[in-house]
Design a protein around this motif. Sequence first.
Motif, mmCIF file in Angstrom:
data_model
loop_
_atom_site.group_PDB
_atom_site.id
_atom_site.type_symbol
_atom_site.label_atom_id
_atom_site.label_comp_id
_atom_site.label_asym_id
_atom_site.label_seq_id
_atom_site.Cartn_x
_atom_site.Cartn_y
_atom_site.Cartn_z
ATOM 1 N N ILE A 233 0.841 -1.205 0.000
ATOM 2 C CA ILE A 233 0.000 0.000 0.000
ATOM 3 C C ILE A 233 0.874 1.252 0.000
ATOM 4 N N ASP A 234 0.560 2.165 -0.881
ATOM 5 C CA ASP A 234 1.220 3.463 -0.930
ATOM 6 C C ASP A 234 0.299 4.478 -0.255
ATOM 7 N N THR A 235 0.596 4.803 0.999
ATOM 8 C CA THR A 235 -0.300 5.670 1.762
ATOM 9 C C THR A 235 -0.332 7.104 1.240
ATOM 10 N N ARG A 236 0.527 7.426 0.283
ATOM 11 C CA ARG A 236 0.470 8.764 -0.314
ATOM 12 C C ARG A 236 -0.713 8.919 -1.255
ATOM 13 N N GLN A 237 -1.274 7.798 -1.688
ATOM 14 C CA GLN A 237 -2.446 7.852 -2.551
ATOM 15 C C GLN A 237 -3.673 8.276 -1.743
ATOM 16 N N ARG A 238 -4.522 9.069 -2.340
ATOM 17 C CA ARG A 238 -5.679 9.639 -1.642
ATOM 18 C C ARG A 238 -6.558 8.573 -1.010
ATOM 19 N N ARG A 239 -6.724 7.431 -1.664
ATOM 20 C CA ARG A 239 -7.616 6.397 -1.146
ATOM 21 C C ARG A 239 -7.142 5.824 0.192
ATOM 22 N N HIS A 241 -5.545 7.678 2.614
ATOM 23 C CA HIS A 241 -5.315 8.707 3.621
ATOM 24 C C HIS A 241 -6.002 8.395 4.947
ATOM 25 N N ARG A 242 -7.189 7.821 4.875
ATOM 26 C CA ARG A 242 -7.873 7.472 6.126
ATOM 27 C C ARG A 242 -7.100 6.402 6.882
ATOM 28 N N LEU A 243 -6.561 5.441 6.166
ATOM 29 C CA LEU A 243 -5.737 4.407 6.795
ATOM 30 C C LEU A 243 -4.499 5.028 7.437
ATOM 31 N N TYR A 244 -3.868 5.957 6.731
ATOM 32 C CA TYR A 244 -2.683 6.612 7.296
ATOM 33 C C TYR A 244 -3.043 7.380 8.562
ATOM 34 N N LEU A 245 -4.211 7.993 8.600
ATOM 35 C CA LEU A 245 -4.634 8.716 9.802
ATOM 36 C C LEU A 245 -4.820 7.758 10.973
ATOM 37 N N ASN A 246 -5.289 6.538 10.704
ATOM 38 C CA ASN A 246 -5.370 5.530 11.756
ATOM 39 C C ASN A 246 -3.985 5.212 12.306
ATOM 40 N N MET A 247 -3.022 5.067 11.407
ATOM 41 C CA MET A 247 -1.651 4.776 11.824
ATOM 42 C C MET A 247 -1.054 5.969 12.576
ATOM 43 N N PHE A 248 -1.414 7.158 12.154
ATOM 44 C CA PHE A 248 -0.926 8.369 12.814
ATOM 45 C C PHE A 248 -1.390 8.414 14.267
ATOM 46 N N THR A 249 -2.631 7.984 14.510
ATOM 47 C CA THR A 249 -3.125 7.917 15.890
ATOM 48 C C THR A 249 -2.260 6.983 16.726
ATOM 49 N N ALA A 257 4.863 7.332 24.467
ATOM 50 C CA ALA A 257 5.387 6.292 25.352
ATOM 51 C C ALA A 257 6.869 6.021 25.140
ATOM 52 N N THR A 258 7.360 6.156 23.895
ATOM 53 C CA THR A 258 8.727 5.729 23.589
ATOM 54 C C THR A 258 9.638 6.831 23.082
ATOM 55 N N GLY A 259 9.054 7.923 22.576
ATOM 56 C CA GLY A 259 9.873 8.988 21.982
ATOM 57 C C GLY A 259 10.458 8.612 20.631
ATOM 58 N N LYS A 260 9.917 7.530 20.007
ATOM 59 C CA LYS A 260 10.470 7.060 18.732
ATOM 60 C C LYS A 260 9.434 7.208 17.619
ATOM 61 N N LEU A 261 9.913 7.537 16.432
ATOM 62 C CA LEU A 261 9.075 7.604 15.238
ATOM 63 C C LEU A 261 9.338 6.390 14.362
ATOM 64 N N THR A 262 8.303 5.665 14.015
ATOM 65 C CA THR A 262 8.446 4.536 13.101
ATOM 66 C C THR A 262 7.611 4.734 11.839
ATOM 67 N N LEU A 263 6.635 5.609 11.882
ATOM 68 C CA LEU A 263 5.795 5.878 10.724
ATOM 69 C C LEU A 263 6.519 6.782 9.735
ATOM 70 N N LYS A 264 6.375 6.532 8.446
ATOM 71 C CA LYS A 264 7.007 7.381 7.441
ATOM 72 C C LYS A 264 6.298 8.739 7.398
ATOM 73 N N PRO A 265 7.040 9.835 7.421
ATOM 74 C CA PRO A 265 6.414 11.173 7.377
ATOM 75 C C PRO A 265 5.597 11.363 6.113
ATOM 76 N N GLN A 266 4.467 12.028 6.283
ATOM 77 C CA GLN A 266 3.574 12.265 5.149
ATOM 78 C C GLN A 266 2.624 13.403 5.509
ATOM 79 N N ARG A 267 2.340 14.246 4.561
ATOM 80 C CA ARG A 267 1.374 15.319 4.786
ATOM 81 C C ARG A 267 0.055 14.970 4.114
ATOM 82 N N ILE A 268 -1.050 15.280 4.786
ATOM 83 C CA ILE A 268 -2.382 14.989 4.268
ATOM 84 C C ILE A 268 -3.230 16.243 4.390
#
Length: 303
Positions: A233-239, A241-249, A257-268
């Motif tokens: 899945i390419d979360t940069r695709q508009r379809r 974006h809702r999934l990426y927002l779930n991951m962002f949460t 809790a950890t101070g670590k980033l594992t999600l790839k940065p992306q603007r929506i």
Amino acid sequence: MKLSIIIPVYNVEATLGKCVASVLGQGVGDCEILLVDDGSTDGSAALADGWAEKDARITACHKPNGGLSSARNYGLERARGEYVTFVDSDDYVKENTYAILLETLGRHPEYDIIEYPVLQNPGTADERLFNPGTAEYADPLDWLAAYGLEHCWAWNKIYRRGLFATVRFPLGKTYEDVYAVAALVRLGPKIATTGNGLYYYRRNDAGIAADGTRSGLTALLAAQTALVAGLGIDTRQRRWHRLYLNMFTSQLYAYRATGKLTLKPQRIAPGRYAGGKDWLKALMLDTLGLRLSCKIFKLLTRK
């Protein structure tokens, strides 16, 4: 045999009775109910045996403790139904839900999975209804995109049992449902959703994510990330974006809790999402970016 109902059982003597009674009230005679006792140390095993003595549709199985995935897999290996579904033993199902869904499946033999509504945390201030509405998805990726990661549960669905010929719930993983859903989607099943029926999900306050633990939140994000990677899945695709927002949460709380980033940065860019919170999260990503959004969230919500 039309339907196999798999109920993992582990130290749930306070809730097992209501769960099993609700399953017996589904208006389905041609079914089997597999109570898989996963090495319970309270009275659950005896209760399972007692239910099996009362109703010929019920089989009580006993195995050493191996966890939820192990218990579900144990049930899958013994299931004989054309279709299969799962119920967690502290939850319950609205009367005649399965009868209604099986009738729909009878009219539509092309459906491989049918998903139905969930009432989360019934009777509490956090009560929330998930209703997927009535739709058909020839491409399961369209189904996944429709609600993002909000419906990656094992239990509010009836599946063609043949799908599990090569799919099992992963051992040693938390949020095993997410991994299993990804494996099922890869098979390309035809999925239907309906507003009929209801699954009552009761949150387990002793569960892995209930208290916002470091291990629980990072495990959820890891499961979601694995799903995205495994399905290409390419979360940069508009379809998506809702999934990426779930991951962002998940990332917000994991970062707290950890101070670590594992999600790839992306603007929506803010758009039409499930509610105001999703719009706000999209605005945060669009104006602040991932790292700064996580830092501000941690600062504002730290205990």
